[in-house]
Motif scaffolding. Sequence first.
Motif, PDB file in Angstrom:
ATOM      1  N   ALA A 177      56.155  -0.551  15.103  1.00  0.00           N
ATOM      2  CA  ALA A 177      56.751  -1.866  15.326  1.00  0.00           C
ATOM      3  C   ALA A 177      56.355  -2.796  14.182  1.00  0.00           C
ATOM      4  N   HIS A 178      57.248  -3.687  13.796  1.00  0.00           N
ATOM      5  CA  HIS A 178      56.958  -4.627  12.724  1.00  0.00           C
ATOM      6  C   HIS A 178      56.868  -6.046  13.266  1.00  0.00           C
ATOM      7  N   ASP A 179      55.870  -6.778  12.770  1.00  0.00           N
ATOM      8  CA  ASP A 179      55.683  -8.181  13.110  1.00  0.00           C
ATOM      9  C   ASP A 179      56.464  -8.993  12.090  1.00  0.00           C
ATOM     10  N   ILE A 180      57.449  -9.782  12.534  1.00  0.00           N
ATOM     11  CA  ILE A 180      58.349 -10.449  11.601  1.00  0.00           C
ATOM     12  C   ILE A 180      57.602 -11.395  10.686  1.00  0.00           C
ATOM     13  N   ARG A 181      56.542 -12.062  11.191  1.00  0.00           N
ATOM     14  CA  ARG A 181      55.824 -13.005  10.324  1.00  0.00           C
ATOM     15  C   ARG A 181      55.104 -12.254   9.204  1.00  0.00           C
ATOM     16  N   ASN A 182      54.552 -11.050   9.520  1.00  0.00           N
ATOM     17  CA  ASN A 182      53.901 -10.258   8.483  1.00  0.00           C
ATOM     18  C   ASN A 182      54.910  -9.674   7.510  1.00  0.00           C
ATOM     19  N   VAL A 183      56.103  -9.345   7.990  1.00  0.00           N
ATOM     20  CA  VAL A 183      57.170  -8.851   7.108  1.00  0.00           C
ATOM     21  C   VAL A 183      57.551  -9.936   6.104  1.00  0.00           C
ATOM     22  N   ILE A 184      57.746 -11.160   6.599  1.00  0.00           N
ATOM     23  CA  ILE A 184      58.103 -12.279   5.719  1.00  0.00           C
ATOM     24  C   ILE A 184      56.984 -12.542   4.723  1.00  0.00           C
ATOM     25  N   LEU A 185      55.741 -12.589   5.220  1.00  0.00           N
ATOM     26  CA  LEU A 185      54.601 -12.858   4.339  1.00  0.00           C
ATOM     27  C   LEU A 185      54.446 -11.760   3.296  1.00  0.00           C
ATOM     28  N   CYS A 186      54.632 -10.507   3.708  1.00  0.00           N
ATOM     29  CA  CYS A 186      54.494  -9.383   2.778  1.00  0.00           C
ATOM     30  C   CYS A 186      55.516  -9.494   1.645  1.00  0.00           C
ATOM     31  N   SER A 187      56.771  -9.797   1.991  1.00  0.00           N
ATOM     32  CA  SER A 187      57.799  -9.931   0.962  1.00  0.00           C
ATOM     33  C   SER A 187      57.478 -11.096   0.032  1.00  0.00           C
ATOM     34  N   CYS A 188      56.946 -12.177   0.593  1.00  0.00           N
ATOM     35  CA  CYS A 188      56.571 -13.338  -0.220  1.00  0.00           C
ATOM     36  C   CYS A 188      55.430 -12.982  -1.168  1.00  0.00           C
ATOM     37  N   LEU A 189      54.403 -12.306  -0.656  1.00  0.00           N
ATOM     38  CA  LEU A 189      53.251 -11.949  -1.476  1.00  0.00           C
ATOM     39  C   LEU A 189      53.627 -11.006  -2.610  1.00  0.00           C
ATOM     40  N   VAL A 190      54.489 -10.035  -2.316  1.00  0.00           N
ATOM     41  CA  VAL A 190      54.920  -9.099  -3.369  1.00  0.00           C
ATOM     42  C   VAL A 190      55.572  -9.862  -4.521  1.00  0.00           C
ATOM     43  N   MET A 191      56.455 -10.810  -4.180  1.00  0.00           N
ATOM     44  CA  MET A 191      57.136 -11.584  -5.216  1.00  0.00           C
ATOM     45  C   MET A 191      56.169 -12.498  -5.960  1.00  0.00           C
ATOM     46  N   ILE A 192      55.235 -13.116  -5.225  1.00  0.00           N
ATOM     47  CA  ILE A 192      54.293 -14.030  -5.855  1.00  0.00           C
ATOM     48  C   ILE A 192      53.313 -13.285  -6.767  1.00  0.00           C
ATOM     49  N   LEU A 193      52.920 -12.088  -6.386  1.00  0.00           N
ATOM     50  CA  LEU A 193      52.027 -11.309  -7.243  1.00  0.00           C
ATOM     51  C   LEU A 193      52.685 -10.989  -8.579  1.00  0.00           C
ATOM     52  N   PHE A 194      53.996 -10.733  -8.568  1.00  0.00           N
ATOM     53  CA  PHE A 194      54.719 -10.474  -9.805  1.00  0.00           C
ATOM     54  C   PHE A 194      55.054 -11.762 -10.554  1.00  0.00           C
ATOM     55  N   SER A 195      55.245 -12.862  -9.799  1.00  0.00           N
ATOM     56  CA  SER A 195      55.686 -14.111 -10.418  1.00  0.00           C
ATOM     57  C   SER A 195      55.062 -15.299  -9.683  1.00  0.00           C
ATOM     58  N   PRO A 196      53.789 -15.622  -9.958  1.00  0.00           N
ATOM     59  CA  PRO A 196      53.096 -16.698  -9.235  1.00  0.00           C
ATOM     60  C   PRO A 196      53.767 -18.064  -9.373  1.00  0.00           C
ATOM     61  N   LYS A 197      54.473 -18.300 -10.463  1.00  0.00           N
ATOM     62  CA  LYS A 197      55.101 -19.604 -10.673  1.00  0.00           C
ATOM     63  C   LYS A 197      56.274 -19.851  -9.722  1.00  0.00           C
ATOM     64  N   SER A 198      56.783 -18.808  -9.104  1.00  0.00           N
ATOM     65  CA  SER A 198      57.952 -18.960  -8.232  1.00  0.00           C
ATOM     66  C   SER A 198      57.676 -19.890  -7.057  1.00  0.00           C
ATOM     67  N   LEU A 230      62.764 -23.289 -16.012  1.00  0.00           N
ATOM     68  CA  LEU A 230      62.431 -22.391 -17.113  1.00  0.00           C
ATOM     69  C   LEU A 230      61.020 -21.840 -16.959  1.00  0.00           C
ATOM     70  N   ASP A 231      60.082 -22.687 -16.537  1.00  0.00           N
ATOM     71  CA  ASP A 231      58.717 -22.207 -16.297  1.00  0.00           C
ATOM     72  C   ASP A 231      58.705 -21.143 -15.201  1.00  0.00           C
ATOM     73  N   GLY A 232      59.482 -21.373 -14.155  1.00  0.00           N
ATOM     74  CA  GLY A 232      59.556 -20.410 -13.062  1.00  0.00           C
ATOM     75  C   GLY A 232      60.129 -19.074 -13.485  1.00  0.00           C
ATOM     76  N   GLN A 233      60.953 -19.080 -14.542  1.00  0.00           N
ATOM     77  CA  GLN A 233      61.524 -17.848 -15.070  1.00  0.00           C
ATOM     78  C   GLN A 233      60.704 -17.283 -16.235  1.00  0.00           C
ATOM     79  N   TYR A 234      59.560 -17.897 -16.518  1.00  0.00           N
ATOM     80  CA  TYR A 234      58.673 -17.484 -17.615  1.00  0.00           C
ATOM     81  C   TYR A 234      59.389 -17.543 -18.968  1.00  0.00           C
ATOM     82  N   ILE A 235      60.157 -18.596 -19.156  1.00  0.00           N
ATOM     83  CA  ILE A 235      60.871 -18.821 -20.410  1.00  0.00           C
ATOM     84  C   ILE A 235      60.192 -19.967 -21.146  1.00  0.00           C
ATOM     85  N   ARG A 236      59.748 -19.730 -22.395  1.00  0.00           N
ATOM     86  CA  ARG A 236      58.958 -20.713 -23.124  1.00  0.00           C
ATOM     87  C   ARG A 236      59.799 -21.814 -23.761  1.00  0.00           C
TER      88      ARG A 236
END
Length: 481
Positions: free
Chosen positions: A299-320, A152-158
């Motif tokens: 060309a895309h670096d797969i580790r940076n692609v993975i990290l970028c997707s992770c950071l985008v989600m964490i910036l919107f939802s740090p509790k995830s 519930l905390d991860g979903q921001y539900i009180r």
Amino acid sequence: MLPHEIFFYGGIFFLVGILVASLGALPLFVTASTVAVSGLFILFYFSDNSKKNLWFAGLLVFIIAGSVYYRIDDARFRVPRIPLREKIEFLGIVMSDPVQKDDMQEMRVVFSEPFHTNILIKTRHGQFAYGDAIKGSGVVEKQSNGGYARYLDGQYIRGTMSFPSVEKVGEHKGSVIKSALLDIKHKITNVFTRVLPPEEAIFLSGLTIGARGSFSPELKDAMQKSGTTHLVALSGQNISILVFVTMILLLSIMRHRTAFIIATLIIIGFVIMTGADASVIRAAIVGFIVLLANEIGRAHDIRNVILCSCLVMILFSPKSLVFDVGFQLSFLALLGIVYINPIIMHFIGMKERKDKGFLLWRTYLVTTASAQIATMPILIASFGFFSPISLLSNVAILEFIPMTMGLGFLTAFASAFSFYLSLMFGLLTSVFLKFELFLIYFFARISFPIQFKISALFFIVYYGALGFGLWWANRIVVIKK
């Protein structure tokens, strides 16, 4: 240090800061060990280069930034003071697609002022929909401990409210686009219900659009024991199939740039329609970055692609990062497939072999094993057991899932022209579904789950050993080359 290296290590340190702040409520040795292991590993990696050591010292500031960012977000989450265990009156808007569970409906409601927070409401009847304005009265309960409280905390539900007195006072208060996409989702599930037996329709809905609220307890138990629950948790495979088919169709009738834009919009629409779970968002972001890299010729670096997707989600939802098991399993499985899979394939000689096995069974076996090595501690900690039989069950079933999904989408699409055309595709899809459900129940009956409790220290030792093993294996591969 090159810009892409600064991005990578800065992002890693930022995530470490988020992790440290998230673990603040856990024993001190867990937090200290996390920082120590991360720092020692990176110092060891950089030990042969004084300039990189200097950069490393500078990048440590990102740990502080991540920790501060998490604490600001957490404070914002906890600011609304909502009375607990006492009856309150409320106004709110249904902001999720309500999930039907037997005779109960579960939905996320955003309360209006003065509370202005997310509450998970359970009602006895399915009379509400996304965007409905509701009012009522009930008691808010706060889960204090355990996995459900962390979820519930991860979903921001009180908190939760069970079976309050509630009535609808308005409609269409949510996003028009999301409402339209959810209507499409419901029409798809209705088509499956009309042309397929109940259990097959429910299973196909889970495979294609992640709708799994109506799964019977027997099917849920069988999928858990057989290690096939991930089949109905939309992932990169679903997005890959969608993107691949979409681009082929679009490129046959339009220019590449236009096809790219439309494919991107379809990905976004699919994510919204299917509930925006962690695995789908991650897969969508990765898919978009890869598409964008191909579009602009970079060309895309797969580790940076993975990290970028992770950071985008964490910036919107740090509790995830700590509180969302779906997020953790999604990224760990992806990391396992990207980094562990090639090592296993190298040591068993699969890269040199042209024969991948009947229906690619060897490929599926190695891929499944790689994902499970990466996720095993999380699976045990979250569900209490791990089933080794899942290796066999996934090899047997995964080969047929892309075809089943494709036929499922064709069944839904055909219903726009003719019920009988849809029924024809449905009958063909049913053959695959019957076989897959038979395998799920079969492997569930012969499963032998491994059950034991694991500590935080086990996590540190396991993933530390795994990281060292991958580093050592990569050195062996380089030396052999």
